[in-house]
Design a protein around this motif. Structure first.
Motif, mmCIF file in Angstrom:
data_model
loop_
_atom_site.group_PDB
_atom_site.id
_atom_site.type_symbol
_atom_site.label_atom_id
_atom_site.label_comp_id
_atom_site.label_asym_id
_atom_site.label_seq_id
_atom_site.Cartn_x
_atom_site.Cartn_y
_atom_site.Cartn_z
ATOM 1 N N LYS A 1 4.785 1.070 -6.142
ATOM 2 C CA LYS A 1 3.573 0.228 -6.007
ATOM 3 C C LYS A 1 2.321 1.114 -5.954
ATOM 4 O O LYS A 1 1.329 0.858 -6.632
ATOM 5 C CB LYS A 1 3.701 -0.613 -4.724
ATOM 6 N N LYS A 2 2.386 2.189 -5.176
ATOM 7 C CA LYS A 2 1.237 3.105 -5.038
ATOM 8 C C LYS A 2 0.940 3.810 -6.367
ATOM 9 O O LYS A 2 -0.229 3.992 -6.722
ATOM 10 C CB LYS A 2 1.516 4.160 -3.949
ATOM 11 N N LYS B 1 1.531 2.693 -9.329
ATOM 12 C CA LYS B 1 0.924 1.715 -10.241
ATOM 13 C C LYS B 1 -0.554 1.510 -9.910
ATOM 14 O O LYS B 1 -1.389 1.389 -10.801
ATOM 15 C CB LYS B 1 1.679 0.376 -10.180
ATOM 16 N N GLN B 2 -0.865 1.483 -8.607
ATOM 17 C CA GLN B 2 -2.260 1.269 -8.195
ATOM 18 C C GLN B 2 -3.119 2.500 -8.468
ATOM 19 O O GLN B 2 -4.214 2.399 -9.016
ATOM 20 C CB GLN B 2 -2.335 0.974 -6.695
ATOM 21 N N LYS B 3 -2.614 3.669 -8.079
ATOM 22 C CA LYS B 3 -3.475 4.863 -8.028
ATOM 23 C C LYS B 3 -3.332 5.789 -9.233
ATOM 24 O O LYS B 3 -4.306 6.378 -9.686
ATOM 25 C CB LYS B 3 -3.137 5.687 -6.777
#
Ligand code: CA
Length: 519
Positions: free
Chosen positions: A149-150, A152-154
């Motif tokens: 998830k991180k 994909k975000q960052k």
């Protein structure tokens, strides 16, 4: 195929004494089919009608093969379903003759078909460019998801050539008897998945630190980590590593490590590759009586085209091959391959026997609603997807492909387990036939879903990628549909077309085949 104005009744082989009703609403009692047979009852879509009177104990024949014996007299025009027939004995694995090479069909090569893929240093070709994060134990699944998830975000926005990042979570690693002979199946599956062409050799492993399965062992098959100790160091990290402080410290270390791999993956570019670089895994899920008439024959035609183009095709699902294996052994290229095929059947017979499962465990209730009476009828329709090519090799569950051509990869029929094992074998494209309908998808490899009947394909217009039901209605021939599927495979492999399950983000979990004990 017999087709009058409104009635579609499909008979496959000349000797068949039953045919399948293809009209989407079925046909009512009193309908006259084939000029002189009056239906004695309403028969639903996909179900069988007797074309002749069949006496008590006589053979019920579909695909030119015996699918059952009448347990009561059946009149012409009557609905032929499971309760009216006895299941034939399975082929005796000890009396099937070994192949005679003279009978093998020679396929004429085809040339000039290409796709745009990601060439890897080991020669394999990816159809996606994915950062894979695998785990050595289920304990860290949550961390793997959190890190994904991180990323994909960052991070992912900084690496535009990387399509996706995927956690390769599974239930293995803890509470397992790691040294028993059968443990080789889940372990080699996890190892071989890390070498799937879509990961470009850049998989990293998250371990916990107290599990039985050593995280480093998952990269044993990975050429890069074997030869480069620095790289290996950047491929594996343990959550219990005492240099990490707090969950945020663990995540930070994980993200730092993934960035090394994202940089490498970002260098990958699609290039023109011959269709010979395709490794297509075929399977069925939620089959019906049309699967063997429409989607599987079209898939078989496409399988032949891929083999003629020099590529590889795998078919699997032991329980759906077992009752038709006498038709496959003669297609193996030599007695060694023939014996390997029979050995996989024997292994599975024994496995089912240990679990006290009999042959009624498959088909499913849904298969039966779709017109499939028993496992023999299902198997005869299932093997059609293998086309007509010689079978050049047989893989045990979780083994990796190392030959071109048509290959039998032994797996259970369970959609997720079969998909996971074909992923480990090295497939870069997946083709999945369904009649009843399933939203099945995998995030690691594109899954083309082929509907066996137009009723489903129309209702699920945004879940099914190709409607092979047009073969039953006479709109398309098997050959036309086979070519259409072949071109669709090339377009999807090139990233030019997106499959329904990727558009919607519908992806199933990896599910390992673990025949061994859990402690
Ligand atoms: Ca399946």
């Amino acid at each position: 195929m017999t087709k009058s104005t409104n009635h579609i009744v499909i008979k496959i082989a000349e000797t068949d004494n039953v045919a399948v009703i293809a009209n989407s609403e079925g046909l009512p009692e009193g309908t006259i089919i084939n000029d002189d047979i009056r239906l004695l009852q309403n028969i639903p879509m996909g179900h069988k009608v007797a074309l002749l009177n069949i006496g008590l104990g006589e053979k019920i024949i579909r695909y030119g093969q015996v699918i059952g014996f009448a347990n009561r007299p059946i009149k012409a025009g009557e609905w032929v379903e499971e309760s009216k027939m006895l299941l034939p004995e399975p082929p005796d694995l000890n009396s099937i003759p070994m192949p005679d090479n003279k009978t093998l069909s020679e396929l004429k090569p085809i040339e000039g078909y290409t796709f745009l893929g990601y060439r890897n240093s080991d020669g394999s070709v990816g159809t996606k460019n994915i950062l894979g994060i695998t785990t050595s134990v289920q304990c860290v699944a949550g961390l793997a998801q959190y890190i994904v998830k991180k990323i994909k975000q960052k991070l992912l926005p900084k690496y535009p050539n990387v399509d996706d990042v995927v956690a390769l979570n599974h239930s293995y690693g803890c509470g397992i008897a790691i040294n028993v002979p059968s443990a080789i199946i889940p372990i080699r599956t996890l190892q071989n998945i890390t070498t799937n062409p879509n990961f470009g050799g850049e998989v990293l492993v998250i371990g916990l630190g107290c599990e039985k399965l050593p995280p480093e062992s998952l990269l044993l098959q990975n050429g890069n980590s074997k030869t480069n100790s620095d790289k290996k160091f950047s491929n594996v990290f343990y959550m219990q590593d005492e240099s990490f402080y707090g969950f945020s410290g663990i995540v930070e270390a994980g993200l730092k490590m993934t960035e090394i791999h994202l940089k490498e993956l970002n260098k990958r570019k699609r290039e023109i590759c011959p269709a010979a670089d395709l490794v297509v895994g075929m399977q069925c899920g939620g089959s019906d009586a049309f699967s063997g008439i429409t989607s599987n024959p079209a898939a078989g035609y496409a399988a032949d085209l891929i083999v003629k183009a020099g590529g590889s095709v795998m078919f699997s699902e032991v329980t759906e091959v077992r009752d038709a294996v006498h038709l496959l052994v003669p297609r193996t290229i030599n007695p060694e391959v023939g014996k390997a095929l029979l050995d996989e059947m024997k292994w599975y017979d024994n496995y089912l026997e240990q679990g006290q499962a009999d042959r009624s465990a498959n088909p499913t209730p849904g298969n039966k609603l779709g017109g499939l009476s028993n496992i023999v009828e299902k198997a005869l329709g299932s093997i059609v997807k293998s086309g007509t090519s010689p079978i050049v090799d047989v893989l045990g569950p979780g083994e990796k492909i190392h030959r071109k051509g048509l290959i039998f990869a032994a797996t259970p029929a369970s959609d997720f387990i079969c998909g996971t094992l074909q992923l480990a074998a090295g497939m870069n494209m997946h083709v999945f036939m369904t009649g009843r309908g399933t939203p099945y998808g995998l995030s690691m490899v594109p899954v083309i879903k082929v509907g066996s009947n137009s009723k489903l394909s129309k209702r699920w217009f945004d879940l099914i990628d190709l409607d092979a039901g047009k073969i039953a209605t006479g709109e398309k021939s098997i050959e036309e549909m086979g070519w259409e599927l072949f071109h669709l495979i090339l377009d999807v492999a090139s990233g030019k077309k997106e499959v329904a399950c990727d558009k919607l983000g519908l992806h199933n979990d990896l599910v390992l085949f673990n025949p061994g004990p859990v402690t």
